[in-house]
Design a protein around this motif. Structure first.
Motif: not given
Lengths: 195, 460
Positions: B14-16, B18, B20-22, B24, B157-159
């Motif tokens: 996990v890079v980051d 968001i 309440n979101g997905p 990275v 990367c992917l979200l």
């Protein structure tokens, strides 16, 4: 990506469960190197007979039905990851697909192409399919902002779930690449820390 | 906190996040092929974005490749164009490519593991739903759409929203003649085609622990057929022994260091899953499918169930089968042993072992399609080709072939094919074709007999 906020449209009922992406767009049409033209072949082997004549039994060929909403049976979009399925549906003109269950990859592909997957309860789906079949001119309202799907004039309405980030993307017509590119520095820092 | 194998690999990438979101998620290895990559390359070019980490991408040509005369130009113009496009895109962007004719060419999910590209603890993606295959190594591997292929090109990367966790345990002793393919067909027949949707699955229990890497790949390959984004099996000595010494695997001290890390990956005792199922190995028998999705499977000795719903009836109508009927003695004219599910050397050994000294039935066309050039060489070196030749089987050149019939290998309209591939969807092996999924052993026996037989009777 095209922006999506609200839609008022008639719908086409597809009373089939477990529609796999091979049916949405058969493998033999995946040889193109761009995204165009897939709409002509959406549900190819259900729309046409082997001899190329029109299968009049299939919902898309039924003159009673029209609109940019496809209402399908349970577990829509299972099978192959081919995004061509989403391109075929949007290419044909669909903007919304309604089902009681969507396969993961298909759902992601749809959202990345401005095609809104609306997941509803089984009872709502049943009622909706019945309504469209009995009254094909029924207009359905899909409101992404309010996350509701409702049938105008009758008391049939349900709210649906959507990831908050994806909702923002659809409403504004953004896509993930824009976001990921804005994170380049964080990604490089991650790489350095893990190399 | 106690963690699952999936948690450990996911969290480490996990890079980051968001709010309440997905999240990275960083992708270690990106595999590409000719069908789902061209539009992604176009997208990048249109937007003027360079490929971010070309050395973490590996390409192969597989879906469109012919299985005969691979040294000659491809006759199908569209297929040829798609392969040329892949080569052009790879050369332009400095991406390693195993194109048609290369000694490492093969089906993406066969080629990568055998070259040691697939390693435990990695995150891997490919624009192909059977990317779940690589989970056999304790890897988070999953299929993505073409928009996501473009995202990985652009950012590595992917979200993604973290999937929920599912564990399927199978314990006990498998019966004679029950192969890994039967195990996964059995699981899917019990759970259905959407039980895994939203989940990443870990396969646990002594049955998987005792399986070869080839067998584990067969099982993980079909995770997508129950809707799961991927399947995983904890890395162990079997995994390390398989990876060691392969072309792209770490060597010497670097390998030992990796193994020390890989040993920390298995699920902690007491870690919890969102959903769990368990099955008894003794209940599993050789399986076949009768319908038009992989969940419509039965033990070969069972009858087709009787159900009253429109989709079930539509499915049987397509297959021209009756509810309640047995498939034993059903004449079959086509047999296909191949696909990313069952085209590894072990699959051909099983088939050869059964076929040895027997003859293919006259009514049967039997295609044996290795998953890669390397498997093809092994088949010849181990003398299996001689067995196949003598029995009248046709050993063809590697590729996806009649699994999805994007090349010339199509099953004719109305014909049945007992196939070791992963999907029995309508028209999957050619317009109007009817697919019956089975293990390489059942497929080999069908080819010899010219009809479906109760293989358990022959073995016991």
């Amino acid at each position: 990506m095209e922006k999506f906020t609200t839609l008022n449209s008639r719908a086409i009922p597809l009373q089939i469960e477990n529609v796999d992406t091979d049916q949405i767009i058969p493998a033999r049409f995946l040889k193109a190197t761009d995204k165009k033209g897939f709409g002509d072949n959406v549900f190819r082997d259900w729309r046409y007979q082997k001899d190329g004549s029109v299968n009049t039994d299939f919902a898309l060929n039924n003159a009673n039905y029209s609109g940019t909403i496809l209402v399908a049976g349970d577990n829509f979009g299972c099978g192959s990851s081919r995004e061509h399925a989403a391109w075929a549906l949007t290419g044909y003109g669909f903007k919304v697909v309604v089902s009681s269950f969507f396969a993961d990859i298909f759902k992601g592909n749809a959202l990345n192409n401005g095609l809104l997957p609306v997941q509803v309860s089984e009872s709502f789906l049943k009622e909706l399919l019945k309504t469209i079949e009995n009254t094909p001119e029924t207009v359905i309202n899909v409101n992404l902002e309010a996350q509701t799907i409702s049938v105008n004039n009758i008391n049939l309405s349900e709210s649906f779930e959507i990831d908050a980030y994806k909702k923002t993307c659809m409403i504004n017509g953004y896509d993930d690449i824009d976001y990921l590119l804005s994170k380049k520095a964080v990604i490089e820092a991650f790489e350095n820390a893990n190399s | 906190m106690k963690k699952t194998l999936f948690d450990k690999v996911w969290d480490a990438h996990v890079v980051d996040t968001i709010e309440n979101g997905p999240q990275v998620l960083y992708i270690d290895k990106h595999l590409i092929h000719e069908v789902t990559s061209p539009q992604a390359f176009n997208e990048l070019e249109d937007r003027g974005i360079p490929v971010f980490r070309p050395n973490q991408i590996v390409a192969t040509a597989d879906h469109n490749t012919p299985t005969q005369n691979q040294d000659q130009p491809i006759k199908d113009q569209l297929s040829r164009k798609q392969l040329e496009q892949l080569s052009k895109n790879c050369h332009k962007n400095n991406i390693t490519l195993f194109e048609l004719g290369h000694k490492y060419n093969g089906i993406v999910h066969v080629m990568a593991p055998e070259l040691g590209i697939t390693q435990p603890g990695m995150t891997m993606v490919c624009g192909d739903s059977h990317t779940s295959t690589h989970g056999a190594f304790g890897t988070i591997a999953f299929g993505i759409g073409t928009s996501q292929v473009a995202q990985v090109f652009a950012s590595q990367c992917l979200l993604l929203t973290k999937p929920k966790s599912l564990r399927v345990s199978v314990n006990g002793k498998l019966k004679n003649g029950v192969l890994p393919k039967d195990v996964i067909l059995y699981i899917i027949s019990k759970l259905g085609t959407n039980s895994g949707t939203g989940y990443f699955c870990e396969y646990a229990g002594n049955v998987f622990e005792e399986m070869s890497m080839e067998g584990r790949m067969t099982v993980c390959n079909m995770s997508i057929e129950m809707g799961a984004r991927g399947g995983m099996i904890a890395p162990d000595q079997t995994t390390f022994d398989y990876v060691e010494g392969r072309e792209y695997a770490p060597k010497g001290e670097a390998f030992d260091k990796k193994v020390a890390h890989w040993k920390t990956l298995p699920t902690d005792e007491g870690a919890t899953f969102d959903k769990e199922y368990s099955f008894d190995a003794e209940d599993i028998e050789p399986m076949i499918t009768y319908g038009t999705n992989p969940g419509m499977g039965i033990k070969i000795t069972e009858n087709i169930p009787v159900e009253d719903n429109a989709s079930f009836k539509k499915s049987l109508e397509y297959m021209n089968f009756e509810a309640g009927e047995s498939l034993i003695n059903k004449p079959i004219n086509y047999v296909f042993i191949g696909s990313c599910t069952n085209s590894r050397i072990e699959d051909f050994r099983v088939a050869a072992n059964f076929i040895k000294g027997k003859q293919k039935a006259e009514n049967v066309t039997a295609w044996l399609v290795p998953g890669s050039k390397q498997v093809e060489s092994q088949i010849i070196e181990e003398g299996l080709k001689d067995i196949f030749d003598e029995a009248g089987f046709e050993l063809r050149q590697p590729g996806c072939s009649a699994c999805l019939a994007m090349n010339d290998d199509k099953i004719p309209q109305g014909e049945y094919c007992v196939s070791t591939s992963n999907r029995n969807f309508e028209g999957r092996q050619g317009q109007g074709s009817r697919t019956i999924l089975a293990s390489p052993l059942v497929a080999a026996a069908t080819a010899v007999e010219g009809k479906i037989i109760d293989i358990t009777k022959q073995l016991n």
